[in-house]
Scaffold this active site. Sequence first.
Site, PDB file in Angstrom:
ATOM      1  N   HIS A  41     -11.679  -5.499   8.445  1.00  0.00           N
ATOM      2  CA  HIS A  41     -12.279  -5.262   7.433  1.00  0.00           C
ATOM      3  C   HIS A  41     -13.548  -4.603   7.315  1.00  0.00           C
ATOM      4  O   HIS A  41     -14.505  -4.656   6.438  1.00  0.00           O
ATOM      5  CB  HIS A  41     -12.521  -6.691   6.713  1.00  0.00           C
ATOM      6  CG  HIS A  41     -11.530  -7.510   6.133  1.00  0.00           C
ATOM      7  ND1 HIS A  41     -10.743  -8.287   7.274  1.00  0.00           N
ATOM      8  CD2 HIS A  41     -10.812  -8.012   5.121  1.00  0.00           C
ATOM      9  CE1 HIS A  41      -9.740  -8.813   6.559  1.00  0.00           C
ATOM     10  NE2 HIS A  41      -9.820  -8.580   5.424  1.00  0.00           N
ATOM     11  N   GLU A  73       0.873  -1.188   0.317  1.00  0.00           N
ATOM     12  CA  GLU A  73      -0.040   0.042   0.034  1.00  0.00           C
ATOM     13  C   GLU A  73       0.789   1.187  -0.013  1.00  0.00           C
ATOM     14  O   GLU A  73       0.518   2.279  -0.716  1.00  0.00           O
ATOM     15  CB  GLU A  73      -1.061   0.159   1.293  1.00  0.00           C
ATOM     16  CG  GLU A  73      -2.115  -0.974   0.921  1.00  0.00           C
ATOM     17  CD  GLU A  73      -1.731  -2.356   1.444  1.00  0.00           C
ATOM     18  OE1 GLU A  73      -0.445  -2.589   1.898  1.00  0.00           O
ATOM     19  OE2 GLU A  73      -2.781  -3.342   1.202  1.00  0.00           O
TER      20      GLU A  73
END
Lengths: 320, 352
Positions: free
Chosen positions: A124, A57
């Site tokens: 999540h 990322e």
Amino acid sequence: MITYLEAIREAQRQALENDPRVYIYGQDVGAFGGAFKATKSLAQSFPGRVLDSPISEDAMVGSAIGAALQGMRPIVEMQFADFSTVGFNQIVNQAATMFWRTGLPCPITVRLPSGGTPGSGPFHSQNLEALYAHYPGLILMTPATVEDAYAMLLEAVAIDDPVIFCEHKYLYYHLKADSLPKEALPAGKARVARAGRDATVVTYSAMVHESLAAADELATEGWEIEVIDLRTIKPLDTDTVLASVARTGRVLAVGEAWPWGGVTAEILARVAAEGFNLLDAPPMRLNSKDTPVPYHPNLWGTHRPTARSIADSLRVLLRS
Amino acid sequence: MHDMFRLAEAHRPSCTAVEFPETYRRAYRWMLLARVAEEKIASLFRGGRIIGGVFLGRGQEAISVATGMALRDGDIFAPLIRDQAGRLAFGESLLDFTLTYLGARSGPMRGRDGNVHRGRPKEGLLPMISHLGAMVSVVNGMLMAHRFQKKENTVGAACLGEGATSTGAFHESLNQAAVEKLPLILVITNNQYAYSTPNHRQFACNDLVDKAIGYGVKGHSVDGTDLSACLETIGGAVCAARDGEGPQLIIASNLRLAGHGEHDDAHYISQHFKELQLGRDCLDVAQNHMLAQKWADASMLDIWLRDSQSLVEEAVAHSLREPAPDPAKEDWCALASRHLLEGNPPQPTHLN
């Protein structure tokens, strides 16, 4: 009918179609079409412009910044908003400071699939808009409707600053519209999602729909609740909020994110500082509980605000 | 104004062998100018004239200048804190250095950022952020943009110290460059200490160059105190990257001949290192080499020194006269999209 997820895909297709500077970069976004299929078939339609990234990322965002400095308009897909913390440094220290430091714009769009869905658990499900909104130099979008998901994503790509685009996973398949919009409110402009006179709910993203359902429930008890959909968290449309509070005299700020230092705190700080004399009752706010997001639906359903808990808060507000 | 503070037009090499002695002399003069300029700033710092930190490249000029000289127009350069020599060779004006250190409104960072945090990204010179390793993926992205835009034969160089190899950003970005087969030259200067931390507390591999094979990139080792070796190694790596051979990892060994910054007396640096070849001062090594090869004589060296001193004095004098930023006139806006500042009226959106 078109879903919220399809609107996001169509916006990206449109952006790729309209502007040769646009490309998409993220994990599994290429031939596979993304973990949520938000880029399904785009790699086939736009060869070489929808690129799989390694699980990196930091480097995903860093490279998007570099490409933007060289005139590109990258869209970075984080697989989940939660994972964007690995790229946090590049977003808040590199992208967000670039224009201020150098005078050169840094037009990147970072898509964060945000928010809870049943069974998603602590890593999540997160809502990170407050974290990013804290930093100068970033635009924060939190679309609540199919129309906004489409229009705001196209606008995000056109904006010369880094945009953090918080799309809500719970809305991906649940939310449908007849067609894509031809025009839209601009970034920085909130929307009155439902007009009312007794109290104002200020909210955004998936909580708009929970708040509208709460307003339906309160309507059966004779209350008219106004619901404001902020649309963009930063810039925050304080004028629309204050105008609503001026009409109703009561305000409840609702957010799915954690309470501490969050968007709801910012809203109430502004209402208290700039609209204290408009209030007939102490302002209230409702957030998720101050714990990690739980996995089991029994726990998750209580952890985050729902139509029922929003309605309960409104009853307290209306009686105070 | 800027041009008079450059020694010469930036050197624009072709992909051929390094031409001695011309290249060597030019490199030496940039190293010397960097050394003189940094010593001047250090003296201003000691006199209380510099706000914030001062970070010197003393002992690191050879590897730095070789990197700056191997690049050409259209290339990308992401220097770190000890790359004054490389910056000058890449084409940065000495005035950018003095104006930024002195916090002038007219400098490239306009008083908004200082010292080594300066650059001109439009000209391919990236302004480093303090988070080590973070610039490498930005270089990658610029090279990816060049690929999209069909700008051919450009490369990008990023400079780091050995301490930065411990970061996740280093790993992510070198792997990314390898996956994308980008023309990245990643120059790691192993100067034995990251601030005060010695190498045995930083990494456990025998040699940092061994990392290259793990990433699937070409690795090079070089004596960072030897200008000839630096010019040849970096020059060769840049040519290889330009020729499509993918990322190049260079490990240069030397010793930091200063504190981490001028606030640091570097008492922790072991005497043992100072007696090794890597503890040599690359400027002395280069000077002795030129004298031995008769590429320069004592009077030339003296003229070059005085040229550097007068350039630096002029740049500092000019910069000291420049006004500081004025908070009342500052444009306190972090957004390029001014209409998105809170309080400004939103503008309508037209969708295609």
